[in-house]
Write a protein that holds these residues in place. Structure first.
Motif, mmCIF file in Angstrom:
data_model
loop_
_atom_site.group_PDB
_atom_site.id
_atom_site.type_symbol
_atom_site.label_atom_id
_atom_site.label_comp_id
_atom_site.label_asym_id
_atom_site.label_seq_id
_atom_site.Cartn_x
_atom_site.Cartn_y
_atom_site.Cartn_z
ATOM 1 N N LEU A 162 41.219 -71.250 94.163
ATOM 2 C CA LEU A 162 41.134 -72.220 93.078
ATOM 3 C C LEU A 162 39.690 -72.340 92.592
ATOM 4 N N VAL A 163 39.554 -72.767 91.361
ATOM 5 C CA VAL A 163 38.237 -73.046 90.794
ATOM 6 C C VAL A 163 38.205 -74.506 90.353
ATOM 7 N N ARG A 164 37.168 -75.205 90.777
ATOM 8 C CA ARG A 164 36.974 -76.611 90.400
ATOM 9 C C ARG A 164 35.560 -76.779 89.856
ATOM 10 N N ILE A 165 35.435 -77.392 88.702
ATOM 11 C CA ILE A 165 34.122 -77.651 88.121
ATOM 12 C C ILE A 165 33.679 -79.041 88.555
ATOM 13 N N GLU A 166 32.584 -79.093 89.312
ATOM 14 C CA GLU A 166 32.133 -80.360 89.885
ATOM 15 C C GLU A 166 31.086 -81.000 88.960
ATOM 16 N N ASP A 167 31.620 -81.571 87.872
ATOM 17 C CA ASP A 167 30.778 -82.178 86.838
ATOM 18 C C ASP A 167 30.689 -83.689 87.037
ATOM 19 N N LEU A 168 30.116 -84.071 88.184
ATOM 20 C CA LEU A 168 29.995 -85.488 88.542
ATOM 21 C C LEU A 168 28.718 -86.127 88.024
ATOM 22 N N ASP A 169 27.755 -85.309 87.613
ATOM 23 C CA ASP A 169 26.412 -85.815 87.312
ATOM 24 C C ASP A 169 26.011 -85.406 85.893
ATOM 25 N N PRO A 170 26.491 -86.154 84.870
ATOM 26 C CA PRO A 170 26.224 -85.771 83.474
ATOM 27 C C PRO A 170 24.760 -85.515 83.138
ATOM 28 N N PRO A 171 23.792 -86.280 83.678
ATOM 29 C CA PRO A 171 22.393 -85.991 83.318
ATOM 30 C C PRO A 171 21.935 -84.582 83.709
ATOM 31 N N ARG A 172 22.576 -83.991 84.723
ATOM 32 C CA ARG A 172 22.185 -82.651 85.172
ATOM 33 C C ARG A 172 23.020 -81.549 84.517
ATOM 34 N N GLU A 173 24.052 -81.936 83.769
ATOM 35 C CA GLU A 173 24.956 -80.939 83.208
ATOM 36 C C GLU A 173 24.334 -80.272 81.983
ATOM 37 N N VAL A 174 24.500 -78.960 81.894
ATOM 38 C CA VAL A 174 24.022 -78.187 80.750
ATOM 39 C C VAL A 174 25.200 -77.910 79.823
ATOM 40 N N LYS A 175 25.049 -78.230 78.565
ATOM 41 C CA LYS A 175 26.121 -78.043 77.602
ATOM 42 C C LYS A 175 26.577 -76.579 77.562
ATOM 43 N N GLY A 176 27.872 -76.370 77.686
ATOM 44 C CA GLY A 176 28.430 -75.021 77.637
ATOM 45 C C GLY A 176 28.430 -74.287 78.961
ATOM 46 N N ALA A 177 27.806 -74.873 79.993
ATOM 47 C CA ALA A 177 27.695 -74.170 81.279
ATOM 48 C C ALA A 177 29.051 -73.972 81.946
ATOM 49 N N ALA A 178 29.932 -74.939 81.851
ATOM 50 C CA ALA A 178 31.245 -74.817 82.499
ATOM 51 C C ALA A 178 32.014 -73.621 81.948
ATOM 52 N N ASP A 179 32.043 -73.495 80.637
ATOM 53 C CA ASP A 179 32.745 -72.357 80.027
ATOM 54 C C ASP A 179 32.064 -71.041 80.389
ATOM 55 N N LEU A 180 30.743 -71.046 80.422
ATOM 56 C CA LEU A 180 30.005 -69.825 80.779
ATOM 57 C C LEU A 180 30.313 -69.411 82.218
ATOM 58 N N ILE A 181 30.436 -70.366 83.115
ATOM 59 C CA ILE A 181 30.775 -70.069 84.511
ATOM 60 C C ILE A 181 32.132 -69.376 84.586
ATOM 61 N N LEU A 182 33.103 -69.889 83.850
ATOM 62 C CA LEU A 182 34.443 -69.295 83.880
ATOM 63 C C LEU A 182 34.432 -67.885 83.289
ATOM 64 N N ARG A 183 33.675 -67.677 82.217
ATOM 65 C CA ARG A 183 33.572 -66.336 81.629
ATOM 66 C C ARG A 183 32.900 -65.366 82.597
ATOM 67 N N THR A 184 31.934 -65.871 83.355
ATOM 68 C CA THR A 184 31.242 -65.027 84.334
ATOM 69 C C THR A 184 32.194 -64.599 85.444
ATOM 70 N N LEU A 185 32.998 -65.527 85.946
ATOM 71 C CA LEU A 185 33.986 -65.180 86.970
ATOM 72 C C LEU A 185 34.948 -64.123 86.448
ATOM 73 N N GLU A 186 35.364 -64.253 85.205
ATOM 74 C CA GLU A 186 36.266 -63.260 84.606
ATOM 75 C C GLU A 186 35.585 -61.897 84.517
ATOM 76 N N ALA A 187 34.293 -61.883 84.160
ATOM 77 C CA ALA A 187 33.566 -60.618 84.035
ATOM 78 C C ALA A 187 33.477 -59.889 85.373
ATOM 79 N N TYR A 188 33.449 -60.658 86.476
ATOM 80 C CA TYR A 188 33.378 -60.070 87.808
ATOM 81 C C TYR A 188 34.765 -59.900 88.433
ATOM 82 N N HIS A 189 35.795 -60.087 87.625
ATOM 83 C CA HIS A 189 37.193 -59.922 88.053
ATOM 84 C C HIS A 189 37.566 -60.842 89.217
ATOM 85 N N LEU A 190 37.010 -62.031 89.196
ATOM 86 C CA LEU A 190 37.368 -63.044 90.192
ATOM 87 C C LEU A 190 38.394 -63.970 89.536
#
Length: 296
Positions: free
Chosen positions: A38-66
């Protein structure tokens, strides 16, 4: 029982080499057991969150066939669940409000000693919530590294489950979500060994069956610092993932021959699933990787 593992990055930036190591270790362990990942995005801390990072993480996992199973869970969508548990604990006396500052805790010797435990404070908007520690865990077993000891003062501390700024604490959210998702084993970086005892204590307090833990070696940079977003670790390559994939697999103890290295990413991942063994992991909990195949 079906094996269920997970990868739970925070969207504070793109995935770096250390993140990939954690993703691969948890993925190979789950798939080698014919389990779910499973994949869970742990976005509990909005001040530290980078806009678009969650989607980029998922695209990266797809690129590595995970490839992951089920829907991606976002912790920011689960605040009501966390608060309901806190309300239940506050009502029963398992949790309480605390006004102590970090400076005050430091003056206590670095560990909170229960100053607000019996004051029955009412939240005035300037309180944290602490959990009454009724099940301290002073040692636990890691499937790779064996027995870990937790300092008694830390094990017995009434730790924070909701911060003074209103944000839910990592230890609370991660355990509630792992239970909700049926996770049977957590495979993650060795930087998260320290909070494991507290998380196990939460399983006891919640009267839930315990799960297994495997902590992977932590990747360090040349100066000996943890490769992390905070330390500006470079993002891994989405367009040409194979060199970094090979480096990360070798970091995890795989011995890849020339034929495997010449295969495509999907074939390398499938080979990794078939050949994964916990015993191959390095004994060290911190390693400075040698990047022979990537440009990192």
């Amino acid at each position: 029982m079906t094996y269920i593992g997970r990868f739970a990055p925070s969207p504070s930036g793109p995935l770096h080499f250390g993140s990939l190591v954690a993703a691969l270790g948890s993925y190979f362990q789950a798939r080698s057991q014919r389990g779910k990942w499973l994949v869970r995005i742990e976005d509990l801390d909005p001040p530290r969150e980078v806009k678009g990072a969650a989607d980029l993480i998922l695209r990266t996992l797809e690129a590595y066939h995970l490839d992951w199973d089920d829907d991606v869970v976002y912790q920011s969508h689960r605040h009501a669940v966390y608060q309901a548990q806190l309300d239940s604990w506050l009502s029963s006396g398992q949790a309480y409000y605390c006004r102590c500052t970090r400076k005050q805790v430091k003056a206590m010797g670095g560990f909170y000693t229960g100053n607000c435990r019996d004051k029955k404070l009412i939240n005035d908007g300037n309180c944290a919530i602490r959990l009454l520690m009724t099940h301290p865990v002073e040692s636990f077993d890691d499937r790779k590294h064996g027995q870990f000891s937790v300092p008694p003062e830390l094990a017995r501390e009434d730790f924070i489950v909701k911060r003074r700024d209103g944000l839910f604490a990592y230890n609370l959210a991660v355990v509630i979500d792992d239970i909700a998702q049926g996770v049977t084993e957590v495979v993650r970086g060795a930087d998260l060994i320290e909070p494991t005892g507290r998380q196990i204590s939460l399983y006891h307090i919640l009267n839930q069956p315990l799960i297994n833990y495997i902590h992977l070696p932590l990747a360090l940079d040349k100066s000996g610092q943890k490769l992390s977003k905070q330390n500006h670790a470079p993002a891994i390559d989405l367009k040409q993932p194979k060199p970094t994939l090979i480096d990360a697999m070798q970091f995890l103890g795989f011995e890849l021959n020339k034929e495997i290295k010449q295969s495509n990413v999907r074939e390398i991942i499938d080979w990794g699933i078939a050949n994964w063994r916990i015993e191959q992991l390095p004994d060290a909990t911190e390693i400075t990787p040698r990047f022979s195949n990537s440009s990192l």
